[in-house]
Design a protein around this motif. Structure first.
Motif, PDB file in Angstrom:
ATOM      1  N   ILE A   3       0.857  -1.179   0.000  1.00  0.00           N
ATOM      2  CA  ILE A   3       0.000   0.000   0.000  1.00  0.00           C
ATOM      3  C   ILE A   3       0.891   1.226   0.000  1.00  0.00           C
ATOM      4  CG2 ILE A   3      -1.687   1.326   1.315  1.00  0.00           C
ATOM      5  CD1 ILE A   3      -2.903  -1.092   0.136  1.00  0.00           C
ATOM      6  N   THR A   4       0.753   2.088  -1.001  1.00  0.00           N
ATOM      7  CA  THR A   4       1.517   3.310  -1.030  1.00  0.00           C
ATOM      8  C   THR A   4       1.007   4.223   0.062  1.00  0.00           C
ATOM      9  OG1 THR A   4       1.838   3.110  -3.402  1.00  0.00           O
ATOM     10  CG2 THR A   4       2.128   5.296  -2.462  1.00  0.00           C
ATOM     11  N   THR A   5       1.896   4.738   0.880  1.00  0.00           N
ATOM     12  CA  THR A   5       1.479   5.479   2.065  1.00  0.00           C
ATOM     13  C   THR A   5       1.474   6.973   1.879  1.00  0.00           C
ATOM     14  OG1 THR A   5       3.742   5.451   2.882  1.00  0.00           O
ATOM     15  CG2 THR A   5       2.281   3.675   3.608  1.00  0.00           C
ATOM     16  N   ALA A   6       1.930   7.453   0.738  1.00  0.00           N
ATOM     17  CA  ALA A   6       1.946   8.895   0.508  1.00  0.00           C
ATOM     18  C   ALA A   6       1.320   9.193  -0.830  1.00  0.00           C
ATOM     19  CB  ALA A   6       3.382   9.426   0.541  1.00  0.00           C
ATOM     20  N   CYS A   7       0.703  10.355  -0.935  1.00  0.00           N
ATOM     21  CA  CYS A   7       0.109  10.791  -2.191  1.00  0.00           C
ATOM     22  C   CYS A   7       1.218  11.142  -3.168  1.00  0.00           C
ATOM     23  CB  CYS A   7      -0.780  12.002  -1.933  1.00  0.00           C
ATOM     24  SG  CYS A   7      -1.620  12.640  -3.370  1.00  0.00           S
ATOM     25  N   GLY A  43     -10.725   2.022  -1.928  1.00  0.00           N
ATOM     26  CA  GLY A  43     -10.654   0.839  -2.782  1.00  0.00           C
ATOM     27  C   GLY A  43      -9.304   0.173  -2.662  1.00  0.00           C
ATOM     28  N   ARG A  44      -9.131  -0.881  -3.436  1.00  0.00           N
ATOM     29  CA  ARG A  44      -7.840  -1.552  -3.570  1.00  0.00           C
ATOM     30  C   ARG A  44      -7.430  -1.371  -5.025  1.00  0.00           C
ATOM     31  NH1 ARG A  44      -9.465  -7.308  -1.353  1.00  0.00           N
ATOM     32  NH2 ARG A  44     -11.463  -6.575  -2.197  1.00  0.00           N
ATOM     33  N   ILE A  45      -6.679  -0.314  -5.272  1.00  0.00           N
ATOM     34  CA  ILE A  45      -6.379   0.134  -6.624  1.00  0.00           C
ATOM     35  C   ILE A  45      -5.005  -0.376  -7.031  1.00  0.00           C
ATOM     36  CG2 ILE A  45      -6.108   2.140  -8.118  1.00  0.00           C
ATOM     37  CD1 ILE A  45      -7.905   3.695  -6.129  1.00  0.00           C
ATOM     38  N   SER A  46      -4.987  -1.312  -7.954  1.00  0.00           N
ATOM     39  CA  SER A  46      -3.731  -1.855  -8.475  1.00  0.00           C
ATOM     40  C   SER A  46      -3.206  -0.910  -9.541  1.00  0.00           C
ATOM     41  CB  SER A  46      -3.954  -3.250  -9.065  1.00  0.00           C
ATOM     42  OG  SER A  46      -4.407  -4.151  -8.078  1.00  0.00           O
ATOM     43  N   THR A  47      -2.106  -0.233  -9.243  1.00  0.00           N
ATOM     44  CA  THR A  47      -1.602   0.769 -10.182  1.00  0.00           C
ATOM     45  C   THR A  47      -0.877   0.145 -11.373  1.00  0.00           C
ATOM     46  OG1 THR A  47       0.525   1.014  -9.047  1.00  0.00           O
ATOM     47  CG2 THR A  47      -1.310   2.400  -8.276  1.00  0.00           C
ATOM     48  N   VAL A  48      -0.354  -1.086 -11.211  1.00  0.00           N
ATOM     49  CA  VAL A  48       0.462  -1.746 -12.221  1.00  0.00           C
ATOM     50  C   VAL A  48       1.662  -0.865 -12.602  1.00  0.00           C
ATOM     51  CG1 VAL A  48       0.387  -3.208 -14.296  1.00  0.00           C
ATOM     52  CG2 VAL A  48      -1.701  -2.790 -13.035  1.00  0.00           C
ATOM     53  N   ASP A  49       2.223  -0.197 -11.614  1.00  0.00           N
ATOM     54  CA  ASP A  49       3.474   0.502 -11.819  1.00  0.00           C
ATOM     55  C   ASP A  49       4.609  -0.509 -11.748  1.00  0.00           C
ATOM     56  OD1 ASP A  49       3.700  -0.105  -9.121  1.00  0.00           O
ATOM     57  OD2 ASP A  49       3.661   1.976  -8.430  1.00  0.00           O
ATOM     58  N   THR A  50       5.833  -0.057 -11.751  1.00  0.00           N
ATOM     59  CA  THR A  50       6.958  -0.997 -11.763  1.00  0.00           C
ATOM     60  C   THR A  50       7.020  -1.845 -10.505  1.00  0.00           C
ATOM     61  OG1 THR A  50       8.394   0.761 -10.903  1.00  0.00           O
ATOM     62  CG2 THR A  50       8.351   0.426 -13.298  1.00  0.00           C
ATOM     63  N   ASP A  51       6.441  -1.352  -9.405  1.00  0.00           N
ATOM     64  CA  ASP A  51       6.436  -2.104  -8.144  1.00  0.00           C
ATOM     65  C   ASP A  51       5.124  -2.848  -7.914  1.00  0.00           C
ATOM     66  OD1 ASP A  51       9.005  -1.218  -7.414  1.00  0.00           O
ATOM     67  OD2 ASP A  51       8.172   0.678  -6.660  1.00  0.00           O
ATOM     68  N   ASN A  52       4.205  -2.776  -8.872  1.00  0.00           N
ATOM     69  CA  ASN A  52       2.871  -3.374  -8.713  1.00  0.00           C
ATOM     70  C   ASN A  52       2.217  -2.887  -7.420  1.00  0.00           C
ATOM     71  OD1 ASN A  52       2.914  -4.882 -11.122  1.00  0.00           O
ATOM     72  ND2 ASN A  52       4.124  -6.476 -10.142  1.00  0.00           N
ATOM     73  N   SER A  53       2.289  -1.593  -7.184  1.00  0.00           N
ATOM     74  CA  SER A  53       1.778  -0.995  -5.953  1.00  0.00           C
ATOM     75  C   SER A  53       0.255  -1.005  -5.913  1.00  0.00           C
ATOM     76  CB  SER A  53       2.261   0.454  -5.830  1.00  0.00           C
ATOM     77  OG  SER A  53       3.660   0.535  -5.895  1.00  0.00           O
ATOM     78  N   ALA A  67      -3.260  12.443  -8.838  1.00  0.00           N
ATOM     79  CA  ALA A  67      -2.782  12.018  -7.521  1.00  0.00           C
ATOM     80  C   ALA A  67      -3.269  10.612  -7.224  1.00  0.00           C
ATOM     81  CB  ALA A  67      -3.264  12.973  -6.424  1.00  0.00           C
ATOM     82  N   THR A  68      -2.458   9.863  -6.502  1.00  0.00           N
ATOM     83  CA  THR A  68      -2.859   8.562  -5.969  1.00  0.00           C
ATOM     84  C   THR A  68      -2.321   8.464  -4.554  1.00  0.00           C
ATOM     85  OG1 THR A  68      -0.877   7.359  -6.670  1.00  0.00           O
ATOM     86  CG2 THR A  68      -2.680   7.502  -8.268  1.00  0.00           C
ATOM     87  N   GLY A  69      -2.928   7.603  -3.739  1.00  0.00           N
ATOM     88  CA  GLY A  69      -2.414   7.427  -2.389  1.00  0.00           C
ATOM     89  C   GLY A  69      -3.465   6.949  -1.423  1.00  0.00           C
ATOM     90  N   ARG A  70      -3.318   7.374  -0.146  1.00  0.00           N
ATOM     91  CA  ARG A  70      -4.290   7.015   0.876  1.00  0.00           C
ATOM     92  C   ARG A  70      -5.565   7.822   0.688  1.00  0.00           C
ATOM     93  NH1 ARG A  70      -2.889   8.871   5.340  1.00  0.00           N
ATOM     94  NH2 ARG A  70      -0.984   9.980   4.749  1.00  0.00           N
ATOM     95  N   ARG A  90     -13.658  -2.288  -3.279  1.00  0.00           N
ATOM     96  CA  ARG A  90     -13.535  -3.086  -4.502  1.00  0.00           C
ATOM     97  C   ARG A  90     -12.140  -2.941  -5.125  1.00  0.00           C
ATOM     98  NH1 ARG A  90     -18.090  -5.405  -6.840  1.00  0.00           N
ATOM     99  NH2 ARG A  90     -20.134  -4.652  -6.128  1.00  0.00           N
ATOM    100  N   ARG A  91     -11.764  -3.978  -5.856  1.00  0.00           N
ATOM    101  CA  ARG A  91     -10.510  -3.980  -6.612  1.00  0.00           C
ATOM    102  C   ARG A  91     -10.666  -3.114  -7.856  1.00  0.00           C
ATOM    103  NH1 ARG A  91      -5.500  -4.932  -5.357  1.00  0.00           N
ATOM    104  NH2 ARG A  91      -6.204  -6.819  -4.238  1.00  0.00           N
ATOM    105  N   VAL A  92      -9.660  -2.291  -8.113  1.00  0.00           N
ATOM    106  CA  VAL A  92      -9.617  -1.433  -9.290  1.00  0.00           C
ATOM    107  C   VAL A  92      -8.359  -1.772 -10.084  1.00  0.00           C
ATOM    108  CG1 VAL A  92      -9.539   0.948 -10.138  1.00  0.00           C
ATOM    109  CG2 VAL A  92     -10.842   0.396  -8.056  1.00  0.00           C
ATOM    110  N   LEU A  93      -8.510  -1.895 -11.390  1.00  0.00           N
ATOM    111  CA  LEU A  93      -7.387  -2.170 -12.289  1.00  0.00           C
ATOM    112  C   LEU A  93      -7.343  -1.103 -13.384  1.00  0.00           C
ATOM    113  CD1 LEU A  93      -7.853  -6.003 -12.991  1.00  0.00           C
ATOM    114  CD2 LEU A  93      -6.521  -4.944 -11.145  1.00  0.00           C
ATOM    115  N   PRO A  94      -6.192  -0.929 -14.015  1.00  0.00           N
ATOM    116  CA  PRO A  94      -6.203  -0.147 -15.255  1.00  0.00           C
ATOM    117  C   PRO A  94      -7.142  -0.817 -16.261  1.00  0.00           C
ATOM    118  CG  PRO A  94      -3.957  -0.633 -14.536  1.00  0.00           C
ATOM    119  CD  PRO A  94      -4.862  -1.482 -13.706  1.00  0.00           C
ATOM    120  N   GLY A  95      -7.756  -0.029 -17.128  1.00  0.00           N
ATOM    121  CA  GLY A  95      -8.595  -0.616 -18.159  1.00  0.00           C
ATOM    122  C   GLY A  95      -7.817  -1.603 -19.000  1.00  0.00           C
TER     123      GLY A  95
END
Length: 571
Positions: A3-7, A43-53, A67-70, A90-95
């Motif tokens: 979980i990314t802890t900062a915006c 939500g539980r937003i899967s960013t699919v960044d390089t760290d799969n945050s 912006a993304t974060g808490r 709910r789980r959120v994914l990139p389209g």
């Protein structure tokens, strides 16, 4: 996943230590900026960044992620006019993105008149689908199911539909049904009537009692094919655009927000029709829908030309440039054609490289394709031009071919068209591990299913809808996270949108889906049935159901009412 802890914020909005941050934890400079249009939180937003945050919230302005974060810090960005959506965990994914799809055909082929059985396993449900479609259309409109996407053996009672059943569910609409696992098309009484065929007509197959079975052959089948084409030729440009809009809405519901279109307009109803609808081919209604603001998914397309040699290509493309367009609709260049074994194929690839086209080709002799790509690369580095190869045959690409592809900087769009019937398909994991660019793809509509989670199910589980028939072998399957990456961020390059699309990171297009079930925790057999209950494309809500259904309508607020931090109850 963490979980990314900062915006996180865009570089343009980066702040220094001297600028400080507000008590809410949101950078002061970002809080002073224009307010987001839309914030999704809790939500539980899967960013699919390089760290799969994974993050809790996302803020969107002007179609871009800012912006993304808490949840707390991101929600604090809201101002009057910001729409807040509570995700209910709910789980959120990139389209999801399909790397090779003949979607634009759904304009001329009129998706509105189609029944798809891709995920249907109940014979009763299949018949009900025809009844529902008939109830939604005027009498006399043809309804069809083409062979791609389903197999009769996936049904709980694997028996082809009877003439009497089809006549009962659609008494006023002619039906044309094809599929794998049985020979020939099946029709109903309304089809025979529309075609002027009777029990004694050539090509109307009869059972032992002298009654029609519903199967057509020969001249009768050709007559049906021509009748469908004739009806489609009566559709106006606006009606064809509406058919494509219906398809876009359906893929939005299934979780797709973009695709690389392979072009073409071949008729799926019978052999010999060739390229059809020249008066209104696939490009005109697609462009009309785009110009009218009706797009709810992104399209980048390569144009299929029915390759007739380099000289004809030079004539066809003399006034064209590519890529051309924007991130919603872009022409890339020449498309898939079986042409690599043509003697002047290297002339074509050298010409395409000189013109700086993006090129896509497919199947055929993969070594010959690579020979041609290497010839083009000698004119101009094709790694700069987005050259790709679609659905190579089973067992391909092999290790040597992957090495050649890597040296060229090209990509593969590996498809599931053979997997659905229990064939092994291409080497998904081997291609990924080679480092060559790879985007998962369907090759729908005429020859394969298009539901994106069905295709993720194929490649992660190795299962098919055919009982006891496996598909992708274990050695070539991908994990759920790997498959997701190759249906999102790894596909952006193929659409000419690398670093702008495919992950939920600041500065990228806000294309996302909120899932009916959690992709990462749902049981294997349920992956294929996941859908999106909320789909956002370019920051715009294009599909909403379940608890988000009211978001389909603009929310009315009393004049002067502000959106406050305690506004939790609407979404």
């Amino acid at each position: 996943m963490k979980i990314t802890t900062a915006c996180t914020i865009a570089a343009a909005l980066a702040f220094t230590a001297a600028a400080g941050a507000s008590p809410s934890g949101v950078p002061a400079e970002l809080k002073r900026a224009d307010a987001p249009d839309l914030i999704l939180y809790n939500g539980r937003i899967s960013t699919v960044d390089t760290d799969n945050s994974t993050v809790e919230a996302i803020a969107i302005r002007d179609g871009m992620i800012i912006a993304t974060g808490r949840s707390g810090p991101v929600r604090a960005l809201a101002r009057q006019g910001t729409r807040l959506v509570h995700l209910n965990g709910r789980r959120v994914l990139p389209g999801l993105i399909d790397g090779h799809l003949h979607g634009m055909r759904n304009a001329y082929h009129c998706f509105t008149q189609t029944v798809r059985l891709d995920l249907v396993t109940s014979r009763t449900a299949a018949l009900s689908a025809y009844a529902a479609k008939a109830a939604s259309l005027p009498a006399g409109r043809w309804i069809w199911t083409t062979s791609g996407g389903w197999n009769v053996n996936q049904l709980d009672t694997p028996v082809v539909f009877t003439f009497s059943e089809l006549s009962a569910v659609a008494p006023n609409n002619p039906l044309w049904i094809q599929g794998s696992g049985f020979a020939g098309a099946r029709v109903n009484q309304a089809a025979l009537t529309a075609l002027g065929l009777t029990v004694g007509s050539p090509g109307v197959v009869l059972d032992a009692s002298g009654r029609p079975t519903g199967q057509l052959t020969g001249a009768a089948s050709t007559a049906a094919n021509q009748a469908i084409i004739a009806q489609l030729d009566t559709l106006t440009l606006e009606e064809r655009a509406a058919c494509l809009a219906d398809y876009m809405r359906d893929v939005n519901r299934r979780g797709m927000t973009a695709w690389k279109d392979a072009g073409g307009n071949q008729a799926p109803w019978g052999a010999g029709a060739g390229e059809i609808g020249d008066r209104f081919n696939v490009r005109e209604p697609t462009m009309h829908l785009y110009r009218s603001g009706g797009f709810t998914a992104r399209i980048a397309y390569h144009d299929m030309s029915n390759y007739q040699g380099f000289k004809q290509v030079a004539v066809d493309t003399r006034t064209r440039v590519g890529p051309l367009g924007d991130d919603m609709f872009r022409y890339m260049g020449p498309g898939e054609d079986t042409m690599a074994t043509d003697p002047d194929y290297p002339d074509y690839t050298r010409y395409a490289a000189f013109k700086r086209f993006s090129v896509e080709t497919h199947v055929g002799n993969l070594n010959a394709i690579l020979d041609g790509f290497e010839a083009g690369n000698a004119v101009h580095p094709i790694s700069q031009l987005i050259w790709s190869i679609a659905h190579p045959g089973n067992g391909q690409p092999d290790d040597t071919q992957l090495a050649r592809a890597s040296a060229l900087g090209i990509g593969f769009t590996l498809t599931f068209s053979s997997v659905r019937n229990g064939q092994t398909g291409p080497r998904f994991r081997s291609t990924m591990q080679s480092g060559v660019r790879m985007c998962l793809a369907s090759d729908a509509m005429n020859v394969a299913p298009y539901a994106p989670f069905q295709n993720l199910w194929y490649v992660t589980t190795g299962q098919t809808l055919l009982p006891g028939v496996p598909g992708v072998p274990e050695s070539e399957r991908l994990t759920r996270q790997q498959a997701l990456r190759h249906a999102t961020v790894e596909c952006a390059w193929f659409l000419g949108q690398e670093r702008r699309l495919g992950s939920l990171e600041v500065g990228k297009h806000a294309d996302l889906i909120v899932l009916s079930d959690d992709y990462f925790s749902v049981r294997d057999e349920a992956i294929k049935d996941i859908r999106s209950v909320l789909t956002v494309v370019g920051g715009r809500i294009v599909h909403a159901e379940a608890e988000f259904a009211t978001l389909n309508q603009p929310k009315k607020r009393p004049k002067g009412e502000k959106r406050g931090d305690d506004d939790d109850d609407d979404d």
